[in-house]
Design a protein around this motif. Sequence first.
Motif, PDB file in Angstrom:
ATOM      1  N   UNK A 148       0.843  -1.195   0.000  1.00 53.23           N
ATOM      2  CA  UNK A 148       0.000   0.000   0.000  1.00 53.23           C
ATOM      3  C   UNK A 148       0.879   1.247   0.000  1.00 53.23           C
ATOM      4  N   UNK A 149       0.439   2.272  -0.693  1.00 56.84           N
ATOM      5  CA  UNK A 149       1.272   3.465  -0.867  1.00 56.84           C
ATOM      6  C   UNK A 149       1.616   4.104   0.465  1.00 56.84           C
ATOM      7  N   UNK A 150       2.795   4.709   0.505  1.00 62.08           N
ATOM      8  CA  UNK A 150       3.225   5.410   1.713  1.00 62.08           C
ATOM      9  C   UNK A 150       2.274   6.541   2.052  1.00 62.08           C
ATOM     10  N   UNK A 151       1.698   7.166   1.044  1.00 68.50           N
ATOM     11  CA  UNK A 151       0.761   8.269   1.274  1.00 68.50           C
ATOM     12  C   UNK A 151      -0.488   7.782   2.004  1.00 68.50           C
ATOM     13  N   UNK A 152      -1.030   6.645   1.567  1.00 70.17           N
ATOM     14  CA  UNK A 152      -2.230   6.122   2.215  1.00 70.17           C
ATOM     15  C   UNK A 152      -1.929   5.666   3.638  1.00 70.17           C
ATOM     16  N   UNK A 153      -0.786   5.013   3.819  1.00 70.62           N
ATOM     17  CA  UNK A 153      -0.407   4.581   5.164  1.00 70.62           C
ATOM     18  C   UNK A 153      -0.237   5.781   6.093  1.00 70.62           C
ATOM     19  N   UNK A 154       0.371   6.837   5.590  1.00 68.24           N
ATOM     20  CA  UNK A 154       0.600   8.023   6.421  1.00 68.24           C
ATOM     21  C   UNK A 154      -0.722   8.699   6.776  1.00 68.24           C
ATOM     22  N   UNK A 155      -1.686   8.686   5.868  1.00 67.65           N
ATOM     23  CA  UNK A 155      -2.992   9.267   6.189  1.00 67.65           C
ATOM     24  C   UNK A 155      -3.642   8.540   7.360  1.00 67.65           C
ATOM     25  N   UNK A 156      -3.535   7.212   7.360  1.00 65.76           N
ATOM     26  CA  UNK A 156      -4.092   6.426   8.469  1.00 65.76           C
ATOM     27  C   UNK A 156      -3.298   6.685   9.743  1.00 65.76           C
ATOM     28  N   UNK A 158       1.388  -6.406  15.674  1.00 64.31           N
ATOM     29  CA  UNK A 158       0.448  -5.281  15.549  1.00 64.31           C
ATOM     30  C   UNK A 158       0.962  -3.999  16.188  1.00 64.31           C
ATOM     31  N   UNK A 159       1.789  -4.113  17.209  1.00 65.37           N
ATOM     32  CA  UNK A 159       2.229  -2.928  17.942  1.00 65.37           C
ATOM     33  C   UNK A 159       3.110  -1.990  17.153  1.00 65.37           C
ATOM     34  N   UNK A 160       3.822  -2.528  16.160  1.00 65.40           N
ATOM     35  CA  UNK A 160       4.693  -1.656  15.363  1.00 65.40           C
ATOM     36  C   UNK A 160       4.499  -1.864  13.868  1.00 65.40           C
ATOM     37  N   UNK A 161       3.329  -2.345  13.472  1.00 64.07           N
ATOM     38  CA  UNK A 161       3.101  -2.700  12.073  1.00 64.07           C
ATOM     39  C   UNK A 161       2.997  -1.466  11.177  1.00 64.07           C
ATOM     40  N   UNK A 162       2.237  -0.463  11.613  1.00 61.83           N
ATOM     41  CA  UNK A 162       1.965   0.682  10.749  1.00 61.83           C
ATOM     42  C   UNK A 162       2.888   1.838  11.149  1.00 61.83           C
TER      43      UNK A 162
END
Length: 538
Positions: free
Chosen positions: A396-404, A452-456
């Motif tokens: 998934x794009x870095x932009x979408x991940x950063x938005x979340x 899960x604690x450091x996934x995103x």
Amino acid sequence: MRPRHRTPRLLGSLLLVAAAGISVAGAAPVAGAAPADPPAAAKAATPLDRVVPAPASVDAGGTPYRITSGTRIRVDDSREARRVGEYLADVLRPSTGYRLPVTSGGGAGIRLKLGATSLGAEGYRLDSGKSGVTITAKGPAGLFHGVQTLRQLLPASVEEDSVQPGPWLVAGGTIEDQPRYGYRGAMLDVARHFFTVDQVKRYIDQLALYKVNKLHLHLSDDQGWRLAIDSWPRLATYGGSTQVGGGPGGYYTKADYKEIVRYAGSRHLEVVPEIDMPGHTNAALASYAELNCDGVAPPLYTGTEVGFSSLCVSKDVTYDFVDDVIRELAALTPGKYLHIGGDEAHSTSHEDYVAFMDRVQPVVAKYGKTVVGWHQLTGATPAKGALAQYWGLDSTSAEEKERVAAAARNGTGLVLSPADRVYLDMKYTKDTPLGLDWAGYVEVRRSYDWDPGNYLAGAPGSAVQGVEAPLWTETVSTSAHIDYMAFPRLPGVAELGWSPASTHDWDAYKVRLAAQGPRWEALGIGYYRSPQVPWPAE
């Protein structure tokens, strides 16, 4: 009593059969069938650290406790503790052949005790020794989770419907256990293919064994609407009349839905209902022409494409519809959450999507529920307290991940469901006869081996409320199919949600997972025998 929801075992990966009928375990032993108590030395007890999910703390040692014909299940003089005691008795009676009366008061045997602990609402302490087993918890959910651990400490044959030889030994020592996350979910898509109340109950029983506490029901999609709504009756009667491939579909009456909620509650699972919108709405659009911008109802849809449907954001009737649906659904749902979907709204403009979510989220709050949405909700403004369910991929794009991640930093909670890790409808390998592969192949290790604690990246660990394993059903239409796609991956996701990060180790986990195989066989769960897991020899 405990319904024993079973299906025939899969004979290899290609024999995918429909679920067998349901039988009910009786409260008394089969007449004349209870065996003489075998010598305790006949088998070794299962080690305390061999269960799934891994307990937070194990202190093994001492003499095992042996369940015999004289064992009693002793509970506090409370309705909640007695219910858990009766559940345990219904698990143990068919296979042991023992009467196992559930009584109040102290004494030897199996004791279920509500009392002050530092282990939270769902935690428990299990003490086992020569004179008995005591499970202590602050609340009934903790007692229930402790009972699931006790089940796994007994031989797999305890799950059988007929009397087995035993012996029934519980290893000596102490377990202190509590969950890492408060949200440990599994989603079942009943919209692409419809599943009956009994089929959903069967899945609930499987989830409960691994301490899952949320059942997310995907109740509407392009292919079907699955819940009766009094103010819009054609949603169910017409919109629920088909499914993927053109089958007959089906829907839950309000009584059906209440029974699912009740049964889930008896297993300490909270139902999180989802009405997906503004996209994934063809079944609703086909049922009521006025929900379409052009006033023309499309035909019912039985394919598997996504992103082509949308409620008409500019029409007032759309919000009358949303208000009615949420009002009726909220009244049926005692749990905290209501899921409003929000994914893959490709035919809705960004401006319309934002406007729609700005109007719909307050409706959820008006009826006393907390919003959950797929992570695309973060492209709008998530309501205060809302949860965003992240289903992105490694790619998934870095932009979408950063938005979340930015939404998480701003107070939005996260439930993690990365599709290339925990989507249970993904194929294990290219040869898997069921499932999809758009997120890649998801073997057992891949579904387990992430934190899960450091996934995103960029999202604070404190924002992570838990994990959820979705099972979409484009290719899944029977309980046997559910078994094959969920097992053995589901227990690993449950462990990610429950167990401390310090216990996370694939090499240790795969051994504990392998020990679950005979239990699934005893329960009639036909699972995928992954070559990554050292299963016992057949």
